[in-house]
Scaffold this active site. Sequence first.
Site, PDB file in Angstrom:
ATOM      1  N   ASP A 241      32.228  -5.574  36.766  1.00  0.00           N
ATOM      2  CA  ASP A 241      32.963  -6.189  35.670  1.00  0.00           C
ATOM      3  C   ASP A 241      34.443  -6.181  36.061  1.00  0.00           C
ATOM      4  O   ASP A 241      35.135  -5.188  35.890  1.00  0.00           O
ATOM      5  CB  ASP A 241      32.719  -5.419  34.371  1.00  0.00           C
ATOM      6  CG  ASP A 241      33.492  -6.016  33.197  1.00  0.00           C
ATOM      7  OD1 ASP A 241      34.332  -6.917  33.432  1.00  0.00           O
ATOM      8  OD2 ASP A 241      33.261  -5.572  32.059  1.00  0.00           O
TER       9      ASP A 241
ATOM     10  N   LYS B 220      40.006 -12.942  31.263  1.00  0.00           N
ATOM     11  CA  LYS B 220      41.443 -12.653  31.204  1.00  0.00           C
ATOM     12  C   LYS B 220      42.275 -13.523  32.161  1.00  0.00           C
ATOM     13  O   LYS B 220      42.516 -14.677  31.836  1.00  0.00           O
ATOM     14  CB  LYS B 220      41.670 -11.152  31.376  1.00  0.00           C
ATOM     15  CG  LYS B 220      40.984 -10.407  30.208  1.00  0.00           C
ATOM     16  CD  LYS B 220      41.267  -8.957  30.013  1.00  0.00           C
ATOM     17  CE  LYS B 220      40.659  -8.531  28.669  1.00  0.00           C
ATOM     18  NZ  LYS B 220      39.806  -7.370  28.693  1.00  0.00           N
TER      19      LYS B 220
ATOM     20  N   TYR C 193      34.098  -0.323  29.216  1.00  0.00           N
ATOM     21  CA  TYR C 193      33.976  -1.358  28.179  1.00  0.00           C
ATOM     22  C   TYR C 193      33.618  -2.675  28.840  1.00  0.00           C
ATOM     23  O   TYR C 193      34.237  -3.082  29.822  1.00  0.00           O
ATOM     24  CB  TYR C 193      35.281  -1.504  27.399  1.00  0.00           C
ATOM     25  CG  TYR C 193      35.205  -2.565  26.317  1.00  0.00           C
ATOM     26  CD1 TYR C 193      34.392  -2.378  25.196  1.00  0.00           C
ATOM     27  CD2 TYR C 193      35.926  -3.745  26.412  1.00  0.00           C
ATOM     28  CE1 TYR C 193      34.313  -3.353  24.202  1.00  0.00           C
ATOM     29  CE2 TYR C 193      35.858  -4.727  25.414  1.00  0.00           C
ATOM     30  CZ  TYR C 193      35.052  -4.520  24.315  1.00  0.00           C
ATOM     31  OH  TYR C 193      34.977  -5.480  23.342  1.00  0.00           O
TER      32      TYR C 193
HETATM   33  C1  LIG Z   1      38.424  -7.354  27.929  1.00  0.00           C
HETATM   34  C2  LIG Z   1      37.223  -6.913  28.654  1.00  0.00           C
HETATM   35  C3  LIG Z   1      35.962  -7.462  28.414  1.00  0.00           C
HETATM   36  C4  LIG Z   1      35.687  -8.376  27.268  1.00  0.00           C
HETATM   37  O1  LIG Z   1      36.370  -9.577  27.365  1.00  0.00           O
HETATM   38  P1  LIG Z   1      36.635 -10.428  26.025  1.00  0.00           P
HETATM   39  O2  LIG Z   1      37.237 -11.691  26.527  1.00  0.00           O
HETATM   40  O3  LIG Z   1      37.553  -9.601  25.175  1.00  0.00           O
HETATM   41  O4  LIG Z   1      35.316 -10.624  25.376  1.00  0.00           O
HETATM   42  C5  LIG Z   1      34.922  -7.116  29.243  1.00  0.00           C
HETATM   43  N1  LIG Z   1      35.098  -6.251  30.254  1.00  0.00           N
HETATM   44  C6  LIG Z   1      36.289  -5.691  30.506  1.00  0.00           C
HETATM   45  C7  LIG Z   1      36.434  -4.766  31.659  1.00  0.00           C
HETATM   46  C8  LIG Z   1      37.386  -5.983  29.705  1.00  0.00           C
HETATM   47  O5  LIG Z   1      38.556  -5.370  29.913  1.00  0.00           O
END
Ligand SMILES: *Cc1c(COP(=O)(O)O)cnc(C)c1O
Length: 428
Positions: A240, A268, A145
Site C-alpha cells: 500500500d 494521494k 491503515y
Molecule cells: C490515505 C490512505 C489510504 C486511503 O486513501 P483514501 O483516498 O483516503 O481512501 C489508504 N492507505 C494509506 C496508506 C493511506 O495513507
Amino acid sequence: MGGMQHSTELFEEAQKYLPGGVDSPVRAYKAVGGTPPFIVAGQGSRMFDADGNEYIDYIGSWGPLIAGHAHPQVVKALKTAAERGTSFGAPTELETTLAKMVCKAMPSIEMVRFVNSGTEATMSALRLARAYTGRNKIIKFAGGYHGHSDGLLVKGGSGLATLGIPDSPGVPPGYAKETLVARYNDINSVERLFERYPDDIAAVIIEPVAANMGVVLPTPGFLPGLRRLTREYGTLLVFDEVITGFRIGYGGAQGLYGITPDLTCLGKIIGGGLPVGAYGGRREMMGMMAPLGPVYQAGTLSGNPLAMTAGIETLKLLSQPGVYNQLEQRTEALEKGIKAAAESAKSTVQVNRIASLLTIFFTDRRVTDWDSSATSDRSQYAAFFHKMLGAGIYWPPAQFEAVFVSLAHTPEDIQQTVEAVDRAFRSL
Ligand SMILES: *Cc1c(COP(=O)(O)O)cnc(C)c1O
C-alpha cells in the site's frame, strides 16, 4: 459565500448538516480539541483560514500536495482540462498517459486500474488477490491503515498475532475474522500466522513505510523477510504505497528498498490534490480484472480527466532533477532543528523521518511498531499542536499522523517552523 464568517460560526453551521461538521473525522480536531479553522485558500506552502490567519501547512491535504497548494502548472492544466469537459464516462488518452508514467516509475506495475480513492484501491486489490489465489484470508499489521473498507477496518485482539476483530460497529465479525493481524517490524508474528494458516492466506498488505501510526520505518530485513515468506506460501505481497508512492522517491518504497511486490496500491500524489486511487501489478494478474477477466470492479468517475491531469502535471514536476534532493534537505533541516530544540528543552520526544515524511512522538521509547507508538502522550501532543497552530504552523491535528513537507516549503519556512517548535517545547 459572502461576508466574513468566522471558523467557529462556520463549524457550528456545518455540524447541523454534516456529522461532526466534517467529511473525514480527523478534520474535526477530536484528537487535539478546539475548533478547526475553516480554510478558504491555499498557495504554495501556505493555507489561509476564514478568520484571516495564515499558516505554513504541513499536511498538504494529507500527502497529495507534494508540489504545494495551487501550483501554477497544475492549475493551468486543470483550467484547460475543465474547459474541455469534466467527465465523459468514456476512455481518454489522459488515462493511458498517467498509466504509462506509473508503470515506468514502478516496474512491478505492468498494468494499472485507476479508481477514486485509496480505500477503493486497497479494497479492489485484495479482491483481485483473493480471486487470483483462490484464498480468503489476508494479513495486515496493527497500526497500518488501508482505508475504511470492511475487511480492513479491523484491529488485532490482545496478543501478538491474532484473528482480527471489527474496529468499528457495522463491520461484520465474519469479515473481520478473514483479516489476520501481525506486528509491524516483527517477522516472527507473520511467520506464526503462516504456520497456522499455510493454505488460506491470499495476501499480506502493508504500508512498506508505515505512516498512519506516525512515521515508522521498516527495520532492515523486515520487508525482505515478508517477500520471502509470501513467496514460500504462495501468498501475494501487496504494497500500500498510497502515501509512500512518489513521496519517498519517484519509485516509491519498492524502488527505495529494492523489493518487488505483487500488487501496489496508489493514491494521494498521483491525483495531485484531486480524488484518485490506483492499483496495479503484473499483466497476468491485472488481466483477471473485468472486462478482460471475471473479477468485477468499476467506477463512474474512475480515470476522471481532471484527476488524471492533476496527477500527470504533479508527476512531471516530480520528474525534474533535484526535486527529491530538495525535499530531503528541507526535511532533514526540519528534523535537525526539532531534535536540537528537544535537546535544549530537555524534552524526550522521538523523531522518526524518511524523505519528506516525519513524526514527532511524545514518548521516550523508540517507535518501531504500533505498541511503541501508542505509548505517546496524546495530551502533550494536543498542547504542542495548539501552540504550533497559534504560531501559524499547521501541524497534523493528531499524534499518529505524518508531517508532509512539499516542494513549496522554503528554507525560511523551515526556519520559522523550527523556531515555533523550540518555543512550543519550552512552554510545555
Ligand atoms: C490515505 C490512505 C489510504 C486511503 O486513501 P483514501 O483516498 O483516503 O481512501 C489508504 N492507505 C494509506 C496508506 C493511506 O495513507
